[in-house]
Design an enzyme around this catalytic site. Structure first.
Site, PDB file in Angstrom:
ATOM      1  N   TYR A 253       1.080  -1.114  -0.046  1.00 16.52           N
ATOM      2  CA  TYR A 253      -0.100   0.071   0.064  1.00 16.52           C
ATOM      3  C   TYR A 253       1.041   1.286   0.014  1.00 16.52           C
ATOM      4  O   TYR A 253       1.956   1.167   0.398  1.00 16.52           O
ATOM      5  CB  TYR A 253      -0.904   0.115   1.267  1.00 16.52           C
ATOM      6  CG  TYR A 253      -2.117  -0.658   1.132  1.00 16.52           C
ATOM      7  CD1 TYR A 253      -2.982  -0.427   0.329  1.00 16.52           C
ATOM      8  CD2 TYR A 253      -2.498  -1.759   2.248  1.00 16.52           C
ATOM      9  CE1 TYR A 253      -4.384  -1.208   0.345  1.00 16.52           C
ATOM     10  CE2 TYR A 253      -3.722  -2.437   2.354  1.00 16.52           C
ATOM     11  CZ  TYR A 253      -4.638  -2.279   1.100  1.00 16.52           C
ATOM     12  OH  TYR A 253      -5.590  -2.730   1.041  1.00 16.52           O
TER      13      TYR A 253
ATOM     14  N   HIS B 277     -11.612  -2.558  -5.971  1.00 16.57           N
ATOM     15  CA  HIS B 277     -11.266  -3.159  -4.559  1.00 16.57           C
ATOM     16  C   HIS B 277     -12.305  -4.045  -4.103  1.00 16.57           C
ATOM     17  O   HIS B 277     -12.784  -4.171  -3.043  1.00 16.57           O
ATOM     18  CB  HIS B 277     -10.924  -2.018  -3.572  1.00 16.57           C
ATOM     19  CG  HIS B 277      -9.775  -2.557  -2.485  1.00 16.57           C
ATOM     20  ND1 HIS B 277      -8.476  -1.884  -2.667  1.00 16.57           N
ATOM     21  CD2 HIS B 277      -9.789  -3.247  -1.372  1.00 16.57           C
ATOM     22  CE1 HIS B 277      -7.661  -2.125  -1.629  1.00 16.57           C
ATOM     23  NE2 HIS B 277      -8.579  -3.205  -0.874  1.00 16.57           N
TER      24      HIS B 277
HETATM   25  C1  FNR Z   1      -9.212  -7.050  -0.022  1.00 19.96           C
HETATM   26  N1  FNR Z   1      -8.622  -6.507  -0.810  1.00 19.96           N
HETATM   27  C2  FNR Z   1      -7.083  -6.062  -0.696  1.00 19.96           C
HETATM   28  N2  FNR Z   1      -6.408  -5.465  -1.755  1.00 19.96           N
HETATM   29  C3  FNR Z   1      -5.231  -5.110  -1.649  1.00 19.96           C
HETATM   30  O1  FNR Z   1      -4.490  -4.445  -2.310  1.00 19.96           O
HETATM   31  N3  FNR Z   1      -4.550  -5.267  -0.344  1.00 19.96           N
HETATM   32  C4  FNR Z   1      -5.308  -5.983   0.713  1.00 19.96           C
HETATM   33  O2  FNR Z   1      -4.742  -5.945   1.837  1.00 19.96           O
HETATM   34  C5  FNR Z   1      -6.719  -6.157   0.472  1.00 19.96           C
HETATM   35  N4  FNR Z   1      -7.397  -6.663   1.714  1.00 19.96           N
HETATM   36  C6  FNR Z   1      -8.802  -7.064   1.397  1.00 19.96           C
HETATM   37  C7  FNR Z   1      -9.476  -7.717   2.475  1.00 19.96           C
HETATM   38  C8  FNR Z   1     -10.639  -8.260   2.162  1.00 19.96           C
HETATM   39  C9  FNR Z   1     -11.259  -9.002   3.231  1.00 19.96           C
HETATM   40  C10 FNR Z   1     -11.424  -8.280   0.834  1.00 19.96           C
HETATM   41  C11 FNR Z   1     -12.379  -9.034   0.350  1.00 19.96           C
HETATM   42  C12 FNR Z   1     -10.463  -7.567  -0.301  1.00 19.96           C
HETATM   43  C13 FNR Z   1      -9.109  -6.266  -2.477  1.00 19.96           C
HETATM   44  C14 FNR Z   1      -8.660  -7.388  -3.098  1.00 19.96           C
HETATM   45  O3  FNR Z   1      -7.388  -7.644  -3.490  1.00 19.96           O
HETATM   46  C15 FNR Z   1      -9.498  -7.483  -4.599  1.00 19.96           C
HETATM   47  O4  FNR Z   1      -9.151  -6.497  -5.148  1.00 19.96           O
HETATM   48  C16 FNR Z   1     -10.913  -7.803  -4.220  1.00 19.96           C
HETATM   49  O5  FNR Z   1     -11.198  -8.661  -3.204  1.00 19.96           O
HETATM   50  C17 FNR Z   1     -11.461  -8.287  -5.414  1.00 19.96           C
HETATM   51  O6  FNR Z   1     -12.912  -8.345  -5.543  1.00 19.96           O
HETATM   52  P1  FNR Z   1     -13.925  -9.867  -5.355  1.00 19.96           P
HETATM   53  O7  FNR Z   1     -13.001 -10.842  -5.963  1.00 19.96           O
HETATM   54  O8  FNR Z   1     -13.580  -9.923  -3.748  1.00 19.96           O
HETATM   55  O9  FNR Z   1     -15.175  -9.621  -5.611  1.00 19.96           O
END
Ligand code: FNR
Length: 378
Positions: A129, A275
């Protein structure tokens, strides 16, 4: 509970997890309109059936950054994965590795880089991040390099955290949160024993290694809130390039102009993503945003996409819309929470067989054959 389709794992995860964790995973931002659109828009895309085209020797393999993936799928970075299953990042990484696809470790994982990277035969991907504490970012990149990470996924759609109202009701945050979590854990003794007690330490492994002291869930919420950096711009990314010579993927692109800027910046890949509907509620679904982005930058950068993918058919749709590869978020987390590593491997087998059927019946022998011609207008 019988699991026959990838989507069956959601209900299984809901049974396995205390509500504060299930809703943290399952929920989205504000009124969750984008969260719903991600799945609905994707499912509304009609595939075109073609027959009698000799579909022997069909291949799902996908070339990405010098690596060959068994299918066009990688596991997305998901924070706190070690709370959904015992040492969850390790289990998910092993599953991805066994199925021949990449695993991406989140900045805010429970297990640190050094615990996860060595369990994989193929190089791990690491997600970073943009944080105010640049010292942490540099430290994390150095550790990732030392652990043999090849590919950096740089997430740019979180300069501020989205409004996740569900979390305030469920006990993830809000009034009496700690009390609610203890009660919910007591009502889920299997999770409490397996993950709550035996899955410790429940650290934010990458952050505690930097700060030199253990962290816990409250720290996660506090540290994240205090550390996201709304001042970030493309210029700030240049110093990261100095530290990272390997492939760099910019995650969180939803607009063709931003995709062009990512190309100008020298990104090797982008992830078209909102996201998972967890940030700006009301934005386009990834499926709707993808075609214009593919028009703008296809061939100049690897286009990956996530948000709303729940089946092998959805992967086929995304590739036909212009993606080179997809990322799974919640879909693999539900399987992990329900059945650990075995669940994720089973899920990926289901994706693979669904993709095979879909490609056979759309007349696409390889990913190169999957384009807008594989879709019907409705
Ligand atoms: C995420 N996502 C996410 N993205 C990222 O870059 N770093 C992170 O730490 C997280 N943490 C995270 C936690 C949880 C519980 C979720 C559901 C999602 C976003 C993730 O990488 C991804 O972009 C999305 O989950 C994609 O959408 P779908 O497949 O869940 O619908």
């Amino acid at each position: 509970m019988i699991i026959s389709a990838p989507t069956d794992y959601r209900a299984a995860a809901q049974r396995a997890l205390p509500p504060f964790l299930f809703h943290y995973i399952d929920g989205g931002a504000n009124q969750e309109h984008t969260l719903s659109r991600n799945c609905e828009d994707l499912q509304a895309i009609a595939l075109k059936q073609r027959v009698l085209r000799n579909m022997e020797d069909l291949s799902l393999s996908c070339d990405l950054f010098g690596d060959t993936l068994s299918m066009p799928i990688a596991l997305a970075p998901v924070g706190l994965t070690g709370m959904y299953a015992r040492r969850g990042e390790v289990q998910a990484a092993r599953a991805a590795d066994n199925k021949g696809i990449p695993f991406t470790l989140s900045t805010v994982s429970v297990c640190p880089i050094e615990e996860v990277a060595p369990v994989m035969a193929r190089p791990m991907w690491f997600q970073l991040y943009v944080l105010k504490d640049r010292g942490f970012m540099k430290h994390a990149l150095e550790r990732a390099k030392a652990a043999g990470v090849t590919t950096l996924v740089f997430t740019v759609d979180m300069p501020v955290p989205g409004a996740r109202y569900r979390d305030r009701h469920s006990g993830m945050s809000g009034d009496y949160a700690a009390l609610k979590r203890v009660w919910q854990a007591a009502c889920h003794p299997k999770w409490a024993w397996d993950v709550g007690l035996n899955g410790k330490p429940h650290d934010l492994g990458n952050i505690s290694a930097y700060r030199g002291e253990p962290t816990q869930l409250e720290d996660y919420i506090g540290w994240l809130g205090a550390n996201f950096d709304p001042s970030i711009s493309w210029k700030d990314l240049e110093w990261i390039r100095e530290f990272w010579q390997g492939p760099m993927i910019i995650k969180g692109i939803l607009d063709p102009e931003d995709a062009k800027d990512a190309v100008k910046f020298g990104a090797d890949g982008i992830v078209v993503s909102n996201h998972g509907g967890r940030q700006l509620d009301g934005v386009l679904s990834s499926a709707k945003a993808l075609p214009a982005i593919a028009d703008a930058v296809k061939g100049e950068v690897k286009i990956m996409v996530d948000s709303g993918i729940r089946s092998g058919l959805d992967v086929v749709r995304m590739i036909a819309l212009g993606a080179d590869c997809t990322l799974l978020g919640r879909s693999f987390i539900y399987a992990l929470a329900a059945q650990g590593q075995a669940g994720v491997e089973h899920l990926l087998s289901l994706y693979e067989s669904e993709m095979r059927v879909a490609m056979t019946l759309t007349g696409a022998k390889s990913l190169a054959d999957l384009n807008l011609d594989a879709l019907s207008q409705i």
